[in-house]
Structures are given as structure tokens and as C-alpha cells.
Design a protein around this motif. Structure first.
Motif, PDB file in Angstrom:
ATOM      1  N   GLY A  11      16.362  36.136  10.996  1.00 58.17           N
ATOM      2  CA  GLY A  11      14.546  35.685  10.424  1.00 58.17           C
ATOM      3  C   GLY A  11      13.908  35.982   9.323  1.00 58.17           C
ATOM      4  N   PRO A  12      12.675  35.332   8.455  1.00 59.11           N
ATOM      5  CA  PRO A  12      12.777  36.001   7.505  1.00 59.11           C
ATOM      6  C   PRO A  12      11.688  36.902   7.653  1.00 59.11           C
ATOM      7  N   PRO A  13      11.897  38.225   6.633  1.00 60.70           N
ATOM      8  CA  PRO A  13      10.837  39.319   6.294  1.00 60.70           C
ATOM      9  C   PRO A  13      10.049  38.901   6.986  1.00 60.70           C
ATOM     10  N   VAL A  54      11.305  25.068   3.307  1.00 58.39           N
ATOM     11  CA  VAL A  54      10.091  24.814   3.351  1.00 58.39           C
ATOM     12  C   VAL A  54       8.904  23.655   2.658  1.00 58.39           C
ATOM     13  N   SER A  55       9.325  23.122   1.810  1.00 55.45           N
ATOM     14  CA  SER A  55       8.445  22.488   1.296  1.00 55.45           C
ATOM     15  C   SER A  55       8.438  21.221   2.055  1.00 55.45           C
ATOM     16  N   GLU A  56       8.911  20.978   3.177  1.00 51.66           N
ATOM     17  CA  GLU A  56       9.043  20.277   4.099  1.00 51.66           C
ATOM     18  C   GLU A  56       7.138  19.961   4.927  1.00 51.66           C
ATOM     19  N   VAL A  57       7.039  21.662   5.735  1.00 53.21           N
ATOM     20  CA  VAL A  57       5.622  22.085   5.980  1.00 53.21           C
ATOM     21  C   VAL A  57       5.244  22.101   5.491  1.00 53.21           C
ATOM     22  N   LEU A  58       5.222  22.908   4.057  1.00 46.35           N
ATOM     23  CA  LEU A  58       4.010  23.086   2.646  1.00 46.35           C
ATOM     24  C   LEU A  58       3.856  21.489   2.782  1.00 46.35           C
ATOM     25  N   ASP A  71       0.941  26.631  11.473  1.00 49.65           N
ATOM     26  CA  ASP A  71       1.983  26.708  10.257  1.00 49.65           C
ATOM     27  C   ASP A  71       2.861  26.915  10.132  1.00 49.65           C
ATOM     28  N   VAL A  72       3.205  28.092  10.245  1.00 46.49           N
ATOM     29  CA  VAL A  72       4.576  29.298   9.799  1.00 46.49           C
ATOM     30  C   VAL A  72       5.587  28.949  10.943  1.00 46.49           C
ATOM     31  N   ARG A  73       5.058  28.697  12.343  1.00 47.09           N
ATOM     32  CA  ARG A  73       6.407  28.802  13.124  1.00 47.09           C
ATOM     33  C   ARG A  73       7.390  27.953  12.904  1.00 47.09           C
ATOM     34  N   PRO A  74       7.836  26.947  12.474  1.00 42.23           N
ATOM     35  CA  PRO A  74       8.955  26.686  11.232  1.00 42.23           C
ATOM     36  C   PRO A  74       9.889  27.756  11.304  1.00 42.23           C
ATOM     37  N   TRP A  75       9.546  28.946  10.753  1.00 46.71           N
ATOM     38  CA  TRP A  75       9.779  29.612   9.347  1.00 46.71           C
ATOM     39  C   TRP A  75      10.325  30.590  10.155  1.00 46.71           C
ATOM     40  N   ASP A  83       8.419  36.572   3.772  1.00 44.99           N
ATOM     41  CA  ASP A  83       8.803  35.862   2.923  1.00 44.99           C
ATOM     42  C   ASP A  83       9.707  35.030   2.987  1.00 44.99           C
ATOM     43  N   VAL A  84       9.280  33.625   2.723  1.00 45.26           N
ATOM     44  CA  VAL A  84      10.502  32.353   2.856  1.00 45.26           C
ATOM     45  C   VAL A  84      11.314  32.268   1.428  1.00 45.26           C
ATOM     46  N   THR A  85      11.869  33.273   1.194  1.00 49.10           N
ATOM     47  CA  THR A  85      12.901  33.563  -0.725  1.00 49.10           C
ATOM     48  C   THR A  85      14.049  32.965   0.107  1.00 49.10           C
ATOM     49  N   GLU A  86      14.054  33.218   0.888  1.00 47.79           N
ATOM     50  CA  GLU A  86      15.578  33.143   1.709  1.00 47.79           C
ATOM     51  C   GLU A  86      15.616  31.839   2.554  1.00 47.79           C
TER      52      GLU A  86
END
Length: 449
Positions: A116-118, A170-174, A81-85, A161-164
Motif C-alpha cells: 500500500g501507499p506510504p 484519488v480524484s474520485e475519493v476527493l 475519508d482515506v480508507r479507500p486508499w 502519500d498517494v503519488t503512486e
């Protein structure tokens, strides 16, 4: 066993601690496997495990999931699920350039994440019938990845953490994941989400949010090494920040080396700020003292509280805070329990303090309180039994967060019929626990005198 590919896993309940009261946010169900935080072989292997679950945050808000007919829960996403991030591999032990691997012999790059994100490794929720993983030859960082992962029996947890990241990404994946799982996924304020968290989820959330907040405060632009002022990066699976001047490719200067390169430097590790929460009781156990800050909602009263200052024991802080806030002298103390409080990262230590109600109460010393007064057990019970007597986590003031946050001025609310004598803190906060236990007669203060 997986119930949903996106947000739910089978969990066992947390039993009460054998050492005492288990508060909301406490009783962590995870084996944190702290000795493996420096092993990128292990971490990169379990990231790809089908069992791994991710707790996602955006600006400190947790991702929550609501099913078509079920309750709202803490969302648990899979690695797919989170792989794109996540960015390019390796996830941990990253080198100078994105996609490059760090030299395993360089200690300043142990499980480093520079791109990448934390991400933070939270721990392993072990299967109920599995042996606990211990730092032993059977579960050692010296073994190869396959051998280590074969000893993982349960659900590994990470925070992300996807803040940045770009909002559209983010919206597309969710949206894609929500449609596939027939759930609603949204980021909610942590306090608002408290009412939807189980005891299990509250403990996982407390660990994750405190670490995410700490990491965000130290990674954002303008946050630098406390030793020399250089930017910082994360290593040890997100559990430590390091000074970028220690990186192998950092330019060498003639200035004095950063002091964080030697010995233990606790400002590079996650911090927890201790706070005392104090419910003051009369010697006959028939009354309690509650205070009110002028910025709190109308008619809201609660236990007194304060930060532990350097050079103080918890008991010292109780005595100092009661004197500064209400002019009260302590006759005796009784410890109750502690509670992790992830707004942002506190440990709340609950105490009952005995004081003389015949002595005058003064709020003109540090002027922190607008009012402080004694209440009888009957008055407190009438509040606890009233439908609007206790504030929810969302509506309660941020007094017990132990952090100086900007609080909106209290708004005038039209009075209602059958109002309780006052409004108090929620039962899932330390002050609410102290209040409820005392009102129900569970507290014997004789031993404190």
C-alpha cells in the motif's frame, strides 16, 4: 472538537519558544510519541480513531482545502475519508502477503508496512487541558490497545502519500469528499501554499513533507539499501527504512550479510541537511552585504548561504562560505535561530557575520554569485516597506532550500516605475527574518566583536 468532517479541527496557537525565536515551520505542536512507533497495537488502534486526521500529499504537494467563504487551509481528512486508499488491514505490522500479519517477535517487522501507499505517524496534538503523554507505565507500549488509546486525549496525525495510486482513484475519493463537505480540495505546490499556512499548520506540514519526500526518494524504483543494494521497506510507522534482505522470508545467500543488520545505521533514518544562512553586517551595524545568483529573478538579492560539510562546525561553514562566495573574512559571529525547511529536508541556521565593508568583494573564487554588494539600512527599509520589495514563497528562488534543484533561467521583466532598490526574500524564510530583524534595529552585533 471537530468543525468539519473533512479538513478542520480545533487547534490552539503555538506560543513563542522560551528558548528563542520561533520561525515559520518551527514550534512543532505535536507530541511525536516516538517510543510508540514500534507498537503496531497502538498504531493500528488509533488509525481507526474518529479523532485521527490525515495530511495527504501527491508528488510532494499537500492537499489544501478551500471553503465556500473561508480561507484556504491545510486539508485534514478522517480515516473514513482515506480508507479507500489504505489497502487491506493491518495498516502496520504487515506480513509477506497483503492482508497477512507480521510475527510480533520479529524485530525487522516492527510496525512494518510492506503493502500500500506510504504512511507515517506524525504524532498527537494533545488537548489543551490534558496531561502530556510521556513514556511511562500510564502510556506504555506494553499495555493493550484499549488501555493505550484511552490515554490519547487529542488529535492523532498521520501523513499519506498517494503519488503512486491511480489518478482516477484519488480524484474520485476527493470529489466525493469535497461535495459532502462543501469544500474545494486540491493539491498545491508547497511553496505556493506557504502563504495560506498558519504557524500551527506550517509546523505540521514541515514534519510531514520532509518525511514524505525522504520516504519517496528511498522507496521508488531504483532506490536501494546503501549497505548491500537490496530494495528497502518501511517500519517504525514510516520512521525507518530497512533492507529487504533482513526479512524472514528473504532468500539466504552465501554472500556477506547486509551491514545494516548490525548496530545503528543512520542512512536508514530520516535525514536533515544543515545549511547556514548568513547576513553579513558592517562593524558599525549600518550596512549589510547581500548577494545575487545569476539564476535568480532579476534584481533579487539575499543573504549568503551554504551547506555544512563533513567535519565542519556551523561557525566553520560560515567562514568558509563567506570567503568562497565573496572573498570576505569574518571578524565576528552572532547566532540568531534555526528554522526547519521542508524543501526537501533542511535545518537552516541563521547567523549575523561581521565583516569590513572597506575590503574588496570578490565573486570570482567559486563563481557562485553573479554580484555581491553592501546596502545601507535606509535602502533595506525602502525594500521592506515597498509593496513589491519581498518575494513570496512561491516566487522566491530556491536558493534557501539547501537543495540543488534545476532552476529556470531568470526571465526579463519590464521595469516598473517606483521599483525598489532590490527585491529580497520572504519574511517566512530564514533570510527574510534576518533581514527584517536587522533593518528594524533588533540586532546588536557588539557582542560578536
Amino acid at each position: 472538537m471537530l468543525r468539519s468532517p473533512f479538513y478542520n479541527v480545533q487547534i490552539r496557537q503555538i506560543s513563542s519558544s522560551a528558548k528563542g525565536h520561533t520561525n515559520f515551520f518551527a514550534g512543532s505542536p505535536l507530541n511525536r510519541l516516538s517510543w510508540l512507533r514500534q507498537s503496531p497495537i497502538f498504531l493500528n488502534a488509533i488509525v481507526s480513531s474518529p479523532a485521527t486526521r490525515w495530511i495527504v500529499f501527491n508528488d510532494g504537494k499537500p492537499l489544501m482545502a478551500t471553503g465556500t467563504s473561508g480561507p484556504t487551509t491545510l486539508a485534514r481528512l478522517s480515516t473514513n475519508d482515506v480508507r479507500p486508499w489504505l489497502g487491506l488491514e493491518p495498516i502496520f505490522s504487515q506480513g509477506q502477503h497483503e492482508g497477512s500479519v507480521a510475527d510480533p517477535e520479529v524485530t525487522s517487522l516492527q510496525s512494518s508496512r510492506l503493502h500500500g501507499p506510504p504512511i507515517i505517524f506524525l504524532g498527537l496534538h494533545e488537548d489543551e487541558n490534558a496531561m502530556h503523554a510521556l513514556p511511562s507505565s500510564e502510556f506504555s507500549a506494553k499495555k493493550d490497545a484499549q488501555a493505550m488509546v484511552s490515554n490519547v486525549h487529542g488529535t492523532p496525525y498521520f501523513s499519506l502519500d498517494v503519488t503512486e495510486l491511480e489518478e482516477g482513484n484519488v480524484s474520485e475519493v476527493l470529489n466525493e469528499r469535497a461535495e459532502a463537505g462543501s469544500v474545494k480540495l486540491e493539491f498545491l505546490d508547497g511553496r505556493a501554499a506557504m502563504g495560506s499556512l498558519t504557524q500551527f499548520d506550517s509546523a505540521v506540514f514541515a514534519e510531514a513533507r520532509s518525511l514524505v519526500d525522504w520516504s519517496a526518494r528511498n522507496r521508488r524504483v531504483g532506490q536501494y539499501c546503501a549497505g548491500c543494494g537490496s530494495p528497502v521497506y518501511t517500519l517504525w510507522a514510516g520512521w525507518k527504512h530497512a533492507c529487504s534482505s533482513l526479512l524472514p522470508w528473504a532468500p539466504r545467500t552465501t554472500t556477506k550479510p547486509c551491514p545494516t543488520g548490525k548496530a545503528l545505521n543512520n542512512y536508514l533514518h530520516p535525514r536533515t541537511d544543515p545549511v547556514v544562512i548568513i547576513l553579513t553586517v558592517s562593524p558599525d551595524n549600518g550596512k549589510i552585504l547581500l548577494g545575487r545568483n545569476k539564476s535568480w529573478p532579476k534584481n533579487f538579492y539575499s543573504a549568503l548561504a551554504g551547506f555544512v560539510e563533513p567535519g565542519e562546525s556551523l561557525e566553520d561553514t560560515v567562514e568558509r562560505e563567506l570567503w568562497e562566495e565573496a572573498g570576505i573574512k569574518v571578524l565576528g559571529l552572532k547566532y540568531h535561530s534555526t528554522q526547519p525547511w521542508p524543501f526537501p529536508a533542511n535545518i537552516m541556521a541563521g547567523f549575523y557575520a561581521v565583516a569590513d565593508p572597506s575590503q574588496p568583494v570578490r565573486t570570482d573564487l567559486d563563481n557562485e554569485l553573479e554580484d555581491a554588494r553592501w546596502y545601507t539600512r535606509e535602502e533595506v527599509l525602502s525594500v521592506l516597506n515597498h509593496t513589491e520589495g519581498l518575494k513570496t514563497g512561491k516566487d522566491a528562488p530556491k536558493w534557501d532550500s539547501g537543495v540543488e534543484e534545476k532552476v529556470e533561467e531568470a526571465k526579463e521583466v519590464p521595469e516598473k516605475l517606483d521599483e525598489p532598490p532590490f527585491k529580497g526574500p520572504p519574511r517566512n524564510a530564514m533570510a527574510g527574518v534576518l533581514l527584517s530583524d536587522w533593518a528594524s534595529g533588533k540586532v546588536d552585533i557588539k557582542s560578536a566583536l
